[in-house]
Structure formats: C-alpha cells, structure tokens
Design a protein around this motif. Structure first.
Motif, PDB file in Angstrom:
ATOM      1  N   HIS A  94      17.437  32.384   0.985  1.00 60.18           N
ATOM      2  CA  HIS A  94      18.438  31.329   1.203  1.00 60.18           C
ATOM      3  C   HIS A  94      19.849  31.838   0.907  1.00 60.18           C
ATOM      4  CE1 HIS A  94      15.845  27.972   2.290  1.00 60.18           C
ATOM      5  NE2 HIS A  94      14.955  28.511   1.462  1.00 60.18           N
ATOM      6  N   LYS A  95      19.954  32.687  -0.096  1.00 61.62           N
ATOM      7  CA  LYS A  95      21.285  33.234  -0.418  1.00 61.62           C
ATOM      8  C   LYS A  95      21.792  34.152   0.713  1.00 61.62           C
ATOM      9  CE  LYS A  95      21.463  32.412  -5.259  1.00 61.62           C
ATOM     10  NZ  LYS A  95      22.113  32.722  -6.519  1.00 61.62           N
ATOM     11  N   PHE A  96      20.892  34.942   1.253  1.00 62.72           N
ATOM     12  CA  PHE A  96      21.295  35.796   2.385  1.00 62.72           C
ATOM     13  C   PHE A  96      21.688  34.933   3.588  1.00 62.72           C
ATOM     14  CE2 PHE A  96      19.405  39.206  -0.076  1.00 62.72           C
ATOM     15  CZ  PHE A  96      20.156  40.317   0.272  1.00 62.72           C
ATOM     16  N   SER A 124      30.794  29.030  -1.891  1.00 63.06           N
ATOM     17  CA  SER A 124      30.169  27.905  -2.598  1.00 63.06           C
ATOM     18  C   SER A 124      28.775  27.592  -2.050  1.00 63.06           C
ATOM     19  CB  SER A 124      31.063  26.671  -2.516  1.00 63.06           C
ATOM     20  OG  SER A 124      31.285  26.379  -1.152  1.00 63.06           O
ATOM     21  N   ASN A 125      28.516  27.986  -0.812  1.00 66.99           N
ATOM     22  CA  ASN A 125      27.180  27.713  -0.247  1.00 66.99           C
ATOM     23  C   ASN A 125      26.164  28.791  -0.638  1.00 66.99           C
ATOM     24  OD1 ASN A 125      28.308  29.743   1.377  1.00 66.99           O
ATOM     25  ND2 ASN A 125      27.077  29.143   3.142  1.00 66.99           N
ATOM     26  N   VAL A 126      26.595  29.777  -1.409  1.00 63.92           N
ATOM     27  CA  VAL A 126      25.666  30.831  -1.829  1.00 63.92           C
ATOM     28  C   VAL A 126      25.505  30.820  -3.348  1.00 63.92           C
ATOM     29  CG1 VAL A 126      25.087  33.287  -1.694  1.00 63.92           C
ATOM     30  CG2 VAL A 126      26.420  32.238   0.140  1.00 63.92           C
ATOM     31  N   GLY A 127      26.551  31.183  -4.048  1.00 65.75           N
ATOM     32  CA  GLY A 127      26.493  31.230  -5.514  1.00 65.75           C
ATOM     33  C   GLY A 127      26.133  32.626  -5.989  1.00 65.75           C
ATOM     34  N   ALA A 128      26.765  33.029  -7.091  1.00 65.22           N
ATOM     35  CA  ALA A 128      26.572  34.383  -7.611  1.00 65.22           C
ATOM     36  C   ALA A 128      25.102  34.657  -7.892  1.00 65.22           C
ATOM     37  CB  ALA A 128      27.380  34.542  -8.890  1.00 65.22           C
ATOM     38  N   LEU A 129      24.715  35.894  -7.636  1.00 65.39           N
ATOM     39  CA  LEU A 129      23.329  36.281  -7.935  1.00 65.39           C
ATOM     40  C   LEU A 129      23.190  36.541  -9.428  1.00 65.39           C
ATOM     41  CD1 LEU A 129      23.540  36.980  -4.797  1.00 65.39           C
ATOM     42  CD2 LEU A 129      21.622  38.484  -5.242  1.00 65.39           C
ATOM     43  N   ALA A 206      23.685  47.368   8.548  1.00 62.04           N
ATOM     44  CA  ALA A 206      23.814  47.942   7.208  1.00 62.04           C
ATOM     45  C   ALA A 206      22.727  47.345   6.301  1.00 62.04           C
ATOM     46  CB  ALA A 206      25.211  47.674   6.672  1.00 62.04           C
ATOM     47  N   VAL A 207      22.801  47.674   5.015  1.00 61.96           N
ATOM     48  CA  VAL A 207      21.693  47.350   4.114  1.00 61.96           C
ATOM     49  C   VAL A 207      21.483  45.838   3.906  1.00 61.96           C
ATOM     50  CG1 VAL A 207      20.804  47.650   1.763  1.00 61.96           C
ATOM     51  CG2 VAL A 207      21.835  49.579   2.939  1.00 61.96           C
ATOM     52  N   ALA A 208      22.573  45.078   3.775  1.00 68.14           N
ATOM     53  CA  ALA A 208      22.395  43.639   3.493  1.00 68.14           C
ATOM     54  C   ALA A 208      21.671  42.931   4.641  1.00 68.14           C
ATOM     55  CB  ALA A 208      23.744  42.977   3.225  1.00 68.14           C
ATOM     56  N   LYS A 209      21.993  43.293   5.858  1.00 67.68           N
ATOM     57  CA  LYS A 209      21.346  42.671   7.019  1.00 67.68           C
ATOM     58  C   LYS A 209      19.851  43.004   7.028  1.00 67.68           C
ATOM     59  CE  LYS A 209      21.036  40.756  11.171  1.00 67.68           C
ATOM     60  NZ  LYS A 209      21.441  39.394  11.527  1.00 67.68           N
ATOM     61  N   GLN A 210      19.543  44.257   6.720  1.00 68.20           N
ATOM     62  CA  GLN A 210      18.129  44.645   6.718  1.00 68.20           C
ATOM     63  C   GLN A 210      17.368  43.917   5.614  1.00 68.20           C
ATOM     64  OE1 GLN A 210      17.312  46.477   9.265  1.00 68.20           O
ATOM     65  NE2 GLN A 210      15.119  46.524   8.852  1.00 68.20           N
ATOM     66  N   PHE A 211      18.032  43.744   4.467  1.00 67.04           N
ATOM     67  CA  PHE A 211      17.431  42.951   3.399  1.00 67.04           C
ATOM     68  C   PHE A 211      17.133  41.541   3.898  1.00 67.04           C
ATOM     69  CE2 PHE A 211      18.410  45.452  -0.530  1.00 67.04           C
ATOM     70  CZ  PHE A 211      17.225  45.175  -1.189  1.00 67.04           C
TER      71      PHE A 211
END
Ligand code: ZN
Length: 299
Positions: A94-96, A124-129, A206-211
């Motif tokens: 959900h965060k991604f 604000s729609n994500v929030g720190a990990l 890049a890495v975030a998209k693959q995650f």
C-alpha cells in the motif's frame, strides 16, 4: 498467526494458466502439509501445498522447467510469507502504491529506494516507513533469490543503487521510459518496422518500481513469494534495470502480458524480423515463465 491457504490450482483442480494447460485438473490430491525445511530464515515460511504423486513425479515438481511451464501453480517447496510477514507485505504494498500515486506512474519507474523513502516521509497518503519496514525491505532485497527458486542474475547489487535519470528517455503516451542508447534505438527500429500498433508496455525500471511490482505479485499470490518470482524478477534482479523492455499490441490490455501475445501479428512480425531474442524462453531453466513480450537488450 493468520494462515492463508493457498488457492492453488493444483489443489482446487482449476487452472489459471493460459489455455493449453491440460495437466492440472487431474493432477494431485491433497495430503496434510509438511513444514518447509532446509530454507534459510525468511521469517515464517511454510509450504502450503502438499501432494501425492500421481501424474507428476517429485522430480518434475522440483524441476525448473516445470516451474516455468506451471508458473502460476503452487509447488511443494515454495516459500510463503504468513502471519506478521504477510501483514508487512500488505502494508508495504500500500505504501508503494501511495508513493506511485504521489509522484506519478511514469516518474515512479525511475526511483531509487532513498528517493522512495523521502517521498514516503513527505507524502500524506504514504507516511514514513518504520525502521522495521525498512529492514524487511532490505532483507528481502539481499535474500538470495535462488533459495526461493529464481535463478536469474542480480542487476543492482546494492539496496539503494539508483539509475541515472539523465540516461532515461520518456516515451510519449506510454507512461514509461527507455534507457538511451541501444534500448531506445531498438525500440525506435521496432516501431518503424512493425508499425504503430506496437507499444511500449514497460521500460527502464529502477529498484523501487521492481519492489512495488514484486510485492503486488506476492500479495496476489497469497504470500507465496516463490510463485511471485516465477512471474516477476525479485527487486534487484530485473533486466529492466539494464535496458530490457516489454512491448505489446495497442488495445490488447493485460493480454499483452500473457502467452496470447505470442499469437498476435505484432509478435509474428517481431519474430520474422529477427527481433525476438527472448530472455525467458519457453520451459526455461531460470524458473521464470515464458515471456514473449520481453525484449532482451543487455546480454
Ligand atoms: Zn519484461
């Protein structure tokens, strides 16, 4: 602990594979599950598919070729996230999604993990990990994918490795980028030779998209990350990070990512023109499904 039983076609007798799978309906009957031993710790892991041998031998079920052909099945040695790990997987997915929404679909393709964390902090729609969430991602990144059945090579060795945005070229109306140089040249030639009905469906990643893609697939697979890795390279392992890209046919939608793409005139043209140099061939030994839509650029 929350247990999710896999909705395996092997167990249920249905088949979610592309047409042509005629094995699964009469394949196996369930027996009590056995623990998945001999795996490095990925948290709570458990094999949720059990089997008696009828048409397929143990050998075949363990075989990489079988994993490629029946990528959408659960196999006895598959690794599952369950309980807290599955909840973490869900929360992070959900965060991604939130971060992708925040920066836009196209831009999200090029984010490194540091940038992803920064976006999560301020959106604000994500929030720190949390530290625990970051650790989970880092462990997933550095876990040897061969242990869950993926035999491909690592492309990004480091968790926070980034791509150079100056090397990326946005492809109009696609929502994707291509790496300048060979990738872009090949794509332009493809379009010229095959026509405008051929489109880019995924490019430089890049890495975030693959995650994100991998977590989504893991969630869709009820936490079976081995199954996820048969359809999608785990984070750090995708050749999209080096310049490979996917093509499809205009108007074909999600079918572009199925074996049906191999039935299109566009695919046949690609084949005739000698463009098809497939990274993941039919019945490959990498434990990955056949991907006729994936254009191999980097050798
Ligand atoms: Zn691809």
């Amino acid at each position: 602990m929350r247990m999710l039983m896999a909705t395996s076609p092997l167990l249920l007798g249905g088949c979610s594979l592309w047409q042509g799978c005629n094995v699964c309906t009469s394949l196996l009957s369930p027996t009590p599950p056995s623990p998945d031993e001999g795996r490095d710790d990925l948290g709570e892991t458990q094999s949720q598919v059990s089997h008696t041998q009828q048409e397929l031998s143990d050998q075949l079920l363990k075989d990489d070729r079988a994993r490629s052909d029946y990528f959408d099945h659960d196999f006895p040695e598959d690794i599952f996230y369950t309980g807290e790990k599955l909840e973490m997987l869900t929360r992070l997915t959900h965060k991604f999604r939130g971060a992708q929404k925040h920066v836009g679909f196209g831009n999200f393709n090029l984010l490194g993990m540091d940038e992803f964390f920064q976006i999560a902090d301020r959106a604000s729609n994500v929030g720190a990990l949390t530290a625990q969430e970051k650790l989970f991602l880092e462990e997933l990144f550095y876990f040897d994918a061969k242990k869950y059945g993926f035999n491909g090579n690592k492309i990004f060795p480091g968790f926070t490795d980034a791509v150079k945005k100056s090397e990326a070229q946005k492809i109009p109306a696609s929502g994707h980028y291509l790496k300048k140089g060979e990738s872009l040249d090949i794509y332009n030639r493809l379009r010229k030779d095959v026509g405008e009905s051929l489109i880019l469906t995924s490019g430089f990643r890049a890495v975030a998209k693959q995650f994100h893609l991998f977590l989504e697939k893991g969630l869709e697979s009820n936490g079976n990350i081995s199954k996820a890795s048969r359809s999608l390279a785990p984070p750090g392992y995708s050749f999209h990070g080096r310049g490979d890209f996917d093509v499809g046919k205009v108007g074909y939608g999600l079918k572009n990512f199925t074996q049906d793409f191999a039935l299109t005139d566009e695919y046949k043209r690609l084949l005739d023109l000698g463009y098809i140099n497939i990274r993941y061939t039919q019945s490959n030994l990498l434990g990955v499904r056949f991907e006729p839509w994936h254009i191999k650029v980097e050798v």
